[in-house]
Design a protein around this motif. Structure first.
Motif, PDB file in Angstrom:
ATOM      1  N   ILE B  14     -15.066 105.606 -31.019  1.00 42.07           N
ATOM      2  CA  ILE B  14     -14.781 104.177 -31.205  1.00 42.07           C
ATOM      3  C   ILE B  14     -13.300 103.902 -30.965  1.00 42.07           C
ATOM      4  CG2 ILE B  14     -14.720 102.305 -32.889  1.00 42.07           C
ATOM      5  CD1 ILE B  14     -17.339 103.411 -33.992  1.00 42.07           C
ATOM      6  N   SER B  18     -12.140 101.636 -27.885  1.00 39.35           N
ATOM      7  CA  SER B  18     -11.483 100.330 -27.951  1.00 39.35           C
ATOM      8  C   SER B  18     -10.253 100.309 -27.044  1.00 39.35           C
ATOM      9  CB  SER B  18     -11.122  99.970 -29.388  1.00 39.35           C
ATOM     10  OG  SER B  18     -10.419 101.012 -29.987  1.00 39.35           O
ATOM     11  N   ALA B  21     -11.635  99.674 -23.699  1.00 37.29           N
ATOM     12  CA  ALA B  21     -12.048  98.275 -23.588  1.00 37.29           C
ATOM     13  C   ALA B  21     -10.861  97.396 -23.206  1.00 37.29           C
ATOM     14  CB  ALA B  21     -12.661  97.805 -24.901  1.00 37.29           C
ATOM     15  N   ILE B 173      -7.779 100.713 -33.740  1.00 36.67           N
ATOM     16  CA  ILE B 173      -8.768  99.638 -33.813  1.00 36.67           C
ATOM     17  C   ILE B 173      -8.099  98.361 -34.321  1.00 36.67           C
ATOM     18  CG2 ILE B 173     -10.971  98.976 -34.841  1.00 36.67           C
ATOM     19  CD1 ILE B 173     -11.501 102.069 -35.027  1.00 36.67           C
ATOM     20  N   THR B 176      -6.343  96.723 -31.517  1.00 34.08           N
ATOM     21  CA  THR B 176      -7.233  96.267 -30.460  1.00 34.08           C
ATOM     22  C   THR B 176      -7.952  94.970 -30.826  1.00 34.08           C
ATOM     23  OG1 THR B 176      -7.583  98.562 -29.917  1.00 34.08           O
ATOM     24  CG2 THR B 176      -9.088  96.989 -28.943  1.00 34.08           C
ATOM     25  N   ILE B 177      -8.514  94.928 -32.040  1.00 33.57           N
ATOM     26  CA  ILE B 177      -9.385  93.794 -32.368  1.00 33.57           C
ATOM     27  C   ILE B 177      -8.653  92.455 -32.345  1.00 33.57           C
ATOM     28  CG2 ILE B 177     -10.781  92.783 -34.232  1.00 33.57           C
ATOM     29  CD1 ILE B 177     -11.885  95.592 -34.678  1.00 33.57           C
ATOM     30  N   LEU B 180      -8.303  91.425 -28.806  1.00 37.65           N
ATOM     31  CA  LEU B 180      -9.559  90.961 -28.204  1.00 37.65           C
ATOM     32  C   LEU B 180      -9.857  89.536 -28.649  1.00 37.65           C
ATOM     33  CD1 LEU B 180     -11.892  94.072 -28.461  1.00 37.65           C
ATOM     34  CD2 LEU B 180     -10.535  93.266 -26.536  1.00 37.65           C
ATOM     35  N   VAL B 270     -16.030  94.937 -23.183  1.00 41.00           N
ATOM     36  CA  VAL B 270     -15.762  95.514 -24.505  1.00 41.00           C
ATOM     37  C   VAL B 270     -16.871  96.494 -24.885  1.00 41.00           C
ATOM     38  CG1 VAL B 270     -15.444  95.006 -26.937  1.00 41.00           C
ATOM     39  CG2 VAL B 270     -14.429  93.521 -25.215  1.00 41.00           C
ATOM     40  N   LEU B 274     -16.574 100.593 -25.346  1.00 43.34           N
ATOM     41  CA  LEU B 274     -16.976 101.370 -26.522  1.00 43.34           C
ATOM     42  C   LEU B 274     -17.992 102.445 -26.127  1.00 43.34           C
ATOM     43  CD1 LEU B 274     -17.190  98.583 -29.223  1.00 43.34           C
ATOM     44  CD2 LEU B 274     -15.529 100.422 -29.059  1.00 43.34           C
TER      45      LEU B 274
END
Lengths: 407, 327
Positions: B14, B18, B21, B173, B176-177, B180, B270, B274
């Motif tokens: 994961i 990411s 992604a 993560i 990244t989030i 995004l 995305v 993943l």
């Protein structure tokens, strides 16, 4: 009256074309004679460059093959090295005493000869070309490019990983060289890696054979079908040219010439291992095709000569004066001094891919047809209609003569 | 069946996924709008990682400094990398691709391949051919912090075995989030984002509606580059090293992710990222325990096979709509 005038014009047109092609043939023959005299010149003047010319000739073989795919059929293959690997390994499997297949007793004795194995490698590469081309040639051009790239990453990985058959990262050695040709008297022409002269002539012969086949293919019905597909696939298909099988022929024939070059290469270096073959080699050959003149076989040969000689000769030779210049400049003030200390230790061989990358970008922006463009291809790559041809012969002639006057 | 290892690899998958992604979004944004496989994108990502190393080095902040200073430096480096890579990507578009808008599709692709090699060589001039080691900015307590163990989730152990769910994974993560979310807000909620989607759908019609096409395309390159720069910095921190040729592998994996998700589709990129991250981690770590003779050396083959197979059998990807070529 009208009929005879049309006939006269047609005859004049074909006479002009014949004269052009005779002229070209003469130039090519002169070129071949000049190149074949080179070893004498080399010995006479003591250049000692013959050993470096051998890889350049191999580049030329590869470039001619790639030109079929990229130049004639307009398919962008950026994984061309895959077929070169297949040819090289096929030669190794068929002739090396270390090869898995020979130890298993699967290769008949007569195939273990350099020349016979070369034909087999040639065909084998073509078969792989069909296997890879058949499912992928329906894809659009840029997807096809990526698939060929993916494939060219998988092939060396396979040869590295399947160590039981391929010898893994260390590869296969003791590949057969061409058997010595006996001459009258006690002498013979042998082909060990240091016999530069005999390898030079062998590669020249193979190169001329390839050149002959490629030019004949271009002028054949198949060659015209490639051009038609490249210019407008839908129009060509409506005219009854099957797009997939036509492209497949280009792909397989291009692959076969890479296999051919691979088998000669593996006979020359006598050992193959996966690290010799990298993605960058595909790009090296692609930049030869594009710099020289996409679709124009003589331009492509010139591209192979320019890039090959930079890669193999000039980068090494020019580094010496550059370093000397750098040592001189080191005492200069300011930025020149810094530049000097950079030049003093810099090796131009490290710039190879900067230069090939620049060649690709600059050719695309400034001169899309390459240095020696094929007229047709240059107009297509430019993407405008400067070379538009009218439906009517008379108008075309008028336009042509007007253009000639301009130039 | 080794479940401990399996879940360990899910966590790693994961985190790397990411990262992929982020890079894949750059491919998909640009492809969606100009139908160009931006081959140099992986190199923009790689140079972003190099730039992160330089910026952190310049600030002189190390793991000895206070937490605030470290966080501040990381944020500064992230921002600097994003700006740097965005400008680099838009610059390449400006000098090369824009001139080739009306040329056949292969012309800009060839130029992109050329640029990819140029940028790799520039990276060698800049930092040399050996791997660049990340500056020691994260304190040891942070890099060694295992969330499962410290927070005693599953009693700190799973199946009586030790799983490492490191703070570093959360950091990846966690960077990244928000990126995004920010990007999808930009594309779906702002005027320029709407213009981008309109241009992707029909360039001529968009131009007739008064959208400045060149500027919109430039914005797509800027955003793609910014995401690649952020990914570069994250990769440098996560892997602790960066090398001039890392853009090639990451770039191709990310492109595979974009194709797998359906190129031009943001959600697809995305999800594809993943998936590719998970496949990568599984093939590297878990598969060798399940399939005899398997090893990390087959990972490239697996991912490139996925690329080839998806392109042949489902060129629209998992989320894309099948389109026919316009005549």
């Amino acid at each position: 009256m009208a009929v005879s005038s049309v006939q006269a014009r047609t005859e004049a047109f074909f006479a002009e074309r014949k004269a052009e092609s005779n002229d070209r043939l003469r130039k090519v023959l002169i070129g071949i004679v000049v190149v074949s005299l080179y070893p004498i010149l080399d010995q006479w003047l003591g250049f000692g460059l013959l050993g470096s010319l051998i890889p350049i000739l191999m580049y030329a073989l590869l470039a001619m093959g790639l030109n079929i795919v990229v130049g004639y059929a307009g398919l962008l293959d950026i994984g061309y090295v895959a077929f070169f690997i297949i040819g090289a390994y096929a030669q190794a499997f068929l002739t090396s005493p270390n090869s898995f297949f020979i130890r298993q007793g699967l290769v008949p004795g007569f195939v273990q000869n350099f020349w016979v194995a070369m034909l087999f490698s040639w065909v084998l590469a073509a078969i792989f070309g069909v296997l890879i081309g058949a499912p992928t040639l329906r894809l659009r051009g840029d997807y096809l490019a990526i698939v060929t790239l993916g494939f060219s990453e998988i092939v060396p990985d396979f040869f590295t990983n399947a160590a039981g058959i391929t010898g893994g990262p260390r590869g296969i050695g003791q590949i057969a060289k061409p058997p010595a040709i006996p001459l009258p008297g006690d002498r013979s022409i042998s082909f060990s890696s240091t016999d530069h002269v005999s390898w030079f002539y062998l590669l020249l012969a193979v190169g001329v054979l390839t050149l002959f086949m490629v030019t004949r293919l271009y002028d054949s019905r198949m060659g015209r079908a490639w051009q038609a597909i490249r210019e407008d696939e839908i129009a060509a298909a409506s005219m009854g040219i099957p797009p997939v099988s036509t492209k497949l022929w280009a792909f397989a024939l291009g692959a076969s010439f890479a296999g051919f070059a691979g088998s000669v290469y593996s006979g020359y270096v006598q050992s193959v291992y996966p690290d010799q073959f990298q993605f960058s080699l595909s790009i090296l050959v692609l930049s030869m095709v594009i710099l020289g003149g996409i679709g124009n076989i003589y331009g492509v040969l010139a591209g192979a000569l320019i890039i090959g000689s930079f890669d193999r000769i000039l980068a090494v030779k020019l580094t010496i004066p550059l370093n000397a210049l750098g040592r001189q400049m080191e005492s200069w003030p300011g930025i020149f001094g810094d530049l000097g200390s950079f030049f003093a230790t810099h090796s131009l061989t490290a710039d190879r891919f900067l230069i090939f990358g620049l060649a690709l970008v600059l050719v695309m922006i400034l001169r899309p047809g390459g240095l020696f463009p094929s007229k047709q291809r240059a107009a297509e790559m430019k993407g405008d209609d400067d070379n538009f041809e009218f439906d009517d012969y008379e108008t075309n002639q008028t336009v042509r003569s007007a253009r000639r006057k301009e130039a | 069946m080794n479940w401990t290892l399996f879940f360990q690899m899910v966590i790693i998958g994961i985190a790397t996924g990411s990262l992929i992604a982020l890079i894949a979004l750059g491919y998909t944004l640009v492809y969606g709008i100009v139908e160009l496989i931006n081959f140099a994108h992986g190199e923009v990502f790689m140079l972003g990682a190099f730039f992160a190393g330089t910026v952190i080095g310049l600030t002189g902040v190390t793991s000895e400094n206070s937490t605030i200073q470290i966080i501040g430096t990381l944020l500064l480096a992230l921002l600097a990398c994003m700006v740097f890579s965005a400008v680099l990507n838009a610059f390449i578009d400006r000098v090369a691709y824009r001139r080739l808008r009306n040329a056949p599709r292969l012309a800009p692709l060839i130029a992109a391949i050329g640029f990819s090699f140029i940028l790799q060589n520039i990276a060698i001039y800049w930092k040399g051919p050996n791997p660049l080691i990340a500056p020691k900015i994260l304190p040891r307590e942070f890099t060694q912090y295992n969330i499962l163990k410290e927070w005693a989730i599953f009693g700190g152990y799973f199946d009586d075995k030790f799983i490492r769910f490191m703070a570093k994974d959360v950091l990846v993560i966690g960077i990244t989030i928000p990126l995004l979310i920010g990007m999808s807000w930009f594309v779906y909620r702002t005027r320029i984002g709407t213009a981008m989607r309109a241009t992707a759908q029909d360039r001529e019609a968009a131009a007739l509606m008064g959208i400045d096409i060149n500027r919109t395309i430039q914005v797509a390159f800027l955003i793609g580059g910014a995401l690649a720069g952020a990914a570069g910095m994250v990769a440098l921190i996560y892997n602790n090293s960066a090398r001039f040729n890392m853009g090639f592998q990451y770039g191709l994996f990310a492109f595979t992710a974009a194709v797998l998700g359906g190129i031009g589709n943001l959600t697809g990129a995305v999800v594809g990222g993943l998936l590719i991250g998970l496949i990568w981690a599984m093939s590297d770590g878990w598969m060798p325990t399940v399939v005899p003779g398997w090893g990390a050396q087959w990972t490239n083959t697996v991912i490139f096979s996925i690329l080839v197979l998806v392109l042949i059998f489902r060129p629209a990807g998992l989320f894309g709509k099948a389109t026919t070529e316009k005549v």
